[in-house]
Scaffold this motif. Structure first.
Motif, PDB file in Angstrom:
ATOM      1  N   VAL A  51      -0.953  -4.242   3.705  1.00 55.50           N
ATOM      2  CA  VAL A  51      -2.248  -4.459   4.307  1.00 55.50           C
ATOM      3  C   VAL A  51      -2.401  -5.940   3.953  1.00 55.50           C
ATOM      4  CG1 VAL A  51      -4.660  -4.476   3.272  1.00 55.50           C
ATOM      5  CG2 VAL A  51      -2.959  -2.347   3.151  1.00 55.50           C
ATOM      6  N   SER A  61       0.708  -1.257  -0.039  1.00 54.29           N
ATOM      7  CA  SER A  61       0.072   0.098   0.072  1.00 54.29           C
ATOM      8  C   SER A  61       0.936   1.297  -0.089  1.00 54.29           C
ATOM      9  CB  SER A  61      -0.952  -0.126   1.209  1.00 54.29           C
ATOM     10  OG  SER A  61      -1.556   1.378   1.324  1.00 54.29           O
ATOM     11  N   HIS A  62       0.263   2.216  -0.410  1.00 58.21           N
ATOM     12  CA  HIS A  62       0.967   3.580  -0.300  1.00 58.21           C
ATOM     13  C   HIS A  62       0.865   4.153   0.958  1.00 58.21           C
ATOM     14  CE1 HIS A  62       2.223   3.640  -4.814  1.00 58.21           C
ATOM     15  NE2 HIS A  62       0.923   3.783  -5.085  1.00 58.21           N
ATOM     16  N   TRP A 113      -4.214   2.538  -5.530  1.00 60.24           N
ATOM     17  CA  TRP A 113      -4.650   1.247  -4.997  1.00 60.24           C
ATOM     18  C   TRP A 113      -3.470   0.468  -4.499  1.00 60.24           C
ATOM     19  CZ3 TRP A 113      -6.496   2.732  -9.970  1.00 60.24           C
ATOM     20  CH2 TRP A 113      -5.644   2.311 -11.022  1.00 60.24           C
ATOM     21  N   LEU A 114      -3.686  -0.913  -4.287  1.00 58.96           N
ATOM     22  CA  LEU A 114      -2.656  -1.863  -3.506  1.00 58.96           C
ATOM     23  C   LEU A 114      -2.040  -2.451  -4.775  1.00 58.96           C
ATOM     24  CD1 LEU A 114      -5.003  -3.354  -1.130  1.00 58.96           C
ATOM     25  CD2 LEU A 114      -3.680  -1.596  -0.854  1.00 58.96           C
ATOM     26  N   ARG A 116       2.280   0.582   5.054  1.00 58.84           N
ATOM     27  CA  ARG A 116       2.867   0.007   3.641  1.00 58.84           C
ATOM     28  C   ARG A 116       2.515  -1.435   3.355  1.00 58.84           C
ATOM     29  NH1 ARG A 116       4.686   4.355   0.568  1.00 58.84           N
ATOM     30  NH2 ARG A 116       5.151   5.873   1.964  1.00 58.84           N
ATOM     31  N   GLU A 151     -11.640  -2.539  -4.236  1.00 58.22           N
ATOM     32  CA  GLU A 151     -10.558  -2.479  -4.169  1.00 58.22           C
ATOM     33  C   GLU A 151      -9.846  -3.053  -5.431  1.00 58.22           C
ATOM     34  OE1 GLU A 151      -7.712  -0.639  -3.553  1.00 58.22           O
ATOM     35  OE2 GLU A 151      -8.538  -0.435  -1.297  1.00 58.22           O
TER      36      GLU A 151
END
Length: 431
Positions: free
Chosen positions: A224, A217-218, A294-295, A222, A272
């Motif tokens: 998830v 993740s941003h 997004w992821l 960082r 997501e």
């Protein structure tokens, strides 16, 4: 432009080995060669042409699965599928070379177009000059659209037409050359395997491995947990910085992603996206991922190739949509995003059916013909039933489905929203 193989391709799954098929008793019996000769030959010709112009006896196809390939150089979707078919054919010839052959039946209108198109094909063809045989085959197999791949099994005797599979293009896109030898038993086996794969699929077993139970993740830590995504609608975004269609699609997807997140933030089946990178090096991955909200799976993660194979990703960009239960809703998320934007959420069959009906109602108020600033011919409004999809829009170069404005002369095709209307007098100066 009718939609064929994607611009950027991922390699096909390995074809089933000949020995495995033969050992299962799935291979069909020897053919009735006289019936095949009557289909593909004429009173003056008992041969087909190879790539170098050599004459190959039709009797040499005895005992083989034969695919009749109806195609034309003038039609962009045929050219797209042709590239896909060449890769599949060459792969299969390496493993089952003596048991399979393709015969090209040209739908081109002049010999120069035929010669240029034919030069790209490694298989056999009916001579361009034999119009009667080509017309006869088109009638026998009720060819209504191209590209079309008709699969003939050896041993079908007088009922060779009735036993033919007419959906070879669809089968190849779905199963690749794993579908060989295209028998009922083999296709049923692939259907079972596909169902078993679907039934056992969960988000956790798709996205985790023994070294990792998270995605990137941003934000925040960082990382998830994949488990925290269970119960959401998930888009797996197969993409890469080096891919030009990806560079065009990603900036469109970002605002739509934000709108879906904003519109549905109170729902349990929130949305997501997980980026599945096909980038060639980590700096490219990092630079490209920085554009995405997004992821993502880590660069070079072992799950990336597994996921591409699992979902049979034939080209990028590709957006696979998983439901809250982790099962696949659709592998055509990109097309649905292009058609319906954020309204496509949650991408289910019922939602798509509703949107299609809505589009049909809107189409009733569209002009039947239009003149477009980027093309010299008049465009005609066509539907799914009359040739409207799927296609690649010649203006925005994105996928479309259903209604389209199509040039009946050359196959040029646009989303209705992409038509730039011009006056009659301006048409002669464009294109």
């Amino acid at each position: 432009m009718r939609m064929g193989a994607e611009v950027q391709e991922v390699s096909l799954n390995a074809a089933t080995a000949a020995g495995q098929e033969n050992g299962s008793g799935d291979s069909p019996p020897a053919p009735t060669s006289s019936r095949l000769a009557s289909l593909l030959g004429s009173k003056d010709r008992d041969y087909l042409l190879s790539l170098d112009g050599t004459q190959v006896k039709i009797s040499d196809l005895e005992g083989k699965v034969v695919a009749l390939y109806f195609s034309a150089n003038w039609y962009p979707p045929c050219r797209n599928f042709n590239q896909f078919l060449i890769g599949a054919y060459e792969q299969l010839k390496r493993t089952n070379g003596s048991n399979f052959e393709i015969v090209f039946i040209s739908c081109d209108e002049d010999s120069n177009a035929f010669d240029g198109y034919r030069a790209m094909m490694p298989w056999l063809s009916i001579p361009f000059s034999d119009l009667e045989t080509k017309k006869s085959l088109t009638r026998k197999f009720e060819i209504e659209g191209i590209p079309c791949l008709v699969i003939l099994q050896p041993g079908s005797g007088k009922d060779i037409e009735g036993m033919a599979l007419r959906n070879g293009v669809e089968l190849l896109y779905r199963f690749g050359m794993n579908a060989f030898p295209f028998t009922k038993q083999r296709l049923e086996q692939l259907e079972r395997e596909e169902k078993e794969k679907h039934d056992s699929q969960t988000l956790v077993n798709l996205l985790t491995n023994h070294n990792r139970d998270y995605v990137l993740s941003h934000h925040g830590a960082r990382q998830v947990s994949v488990a925290s995504l269970v119960g959401k609608t998930i888009g797996l975004y197969f993409s890469a910085q080096w891919c030009l269609p990806c560079e065009k699609f990603t900036p469109k997807l970002v605002p739509i992603y934000h709108k879906i997140k904003s519109n549905h933030h109170h729902e349990n089946d929130n949305f997501e996206i997980v980026f599945v990178s096909n980038d060639r090096d980590e700096p490219s991955f990092a630079s490209y991922y920085a554009q995405m909200p997004w992821l993502a799976l880590p660069f070079g993660d072992s799950n990336i190739k597994t996921l591409a194979k699992h979902f049979d990703v034939q080209g990028i960009p590709c957006l696979v949509i998983l439901g809250p239960d982790g099962k696949t809703i659709t592998t055509n998320g990109r097309s649905l995003i292009n058609l319906y934007q954020e309204n496509a959420f949650p991408f289910t069959d019922s939602k798509v059916e509703f949107l299609e009906k809505q589009m049909d109602e809107e189409a009733k108020n569209l002009p039947r013909t239009k003149l477009h600033g980027g093309h010299r011919h008049e465009l005609t409004l066509v539907s799914q039933e009359t040739g409207g999809g799927p296609f690649i829009c010649c203006n925005c170069e994105e996928q479309g489905l259903g209604w389209a404005y199509q040039c009946l002369d050359c196959g040029y095709e646009l989303h209705p929203k992409c038509v730039r209307v011009v006056e009659d007098h301006a048409v002669g100066s464009v294109g």
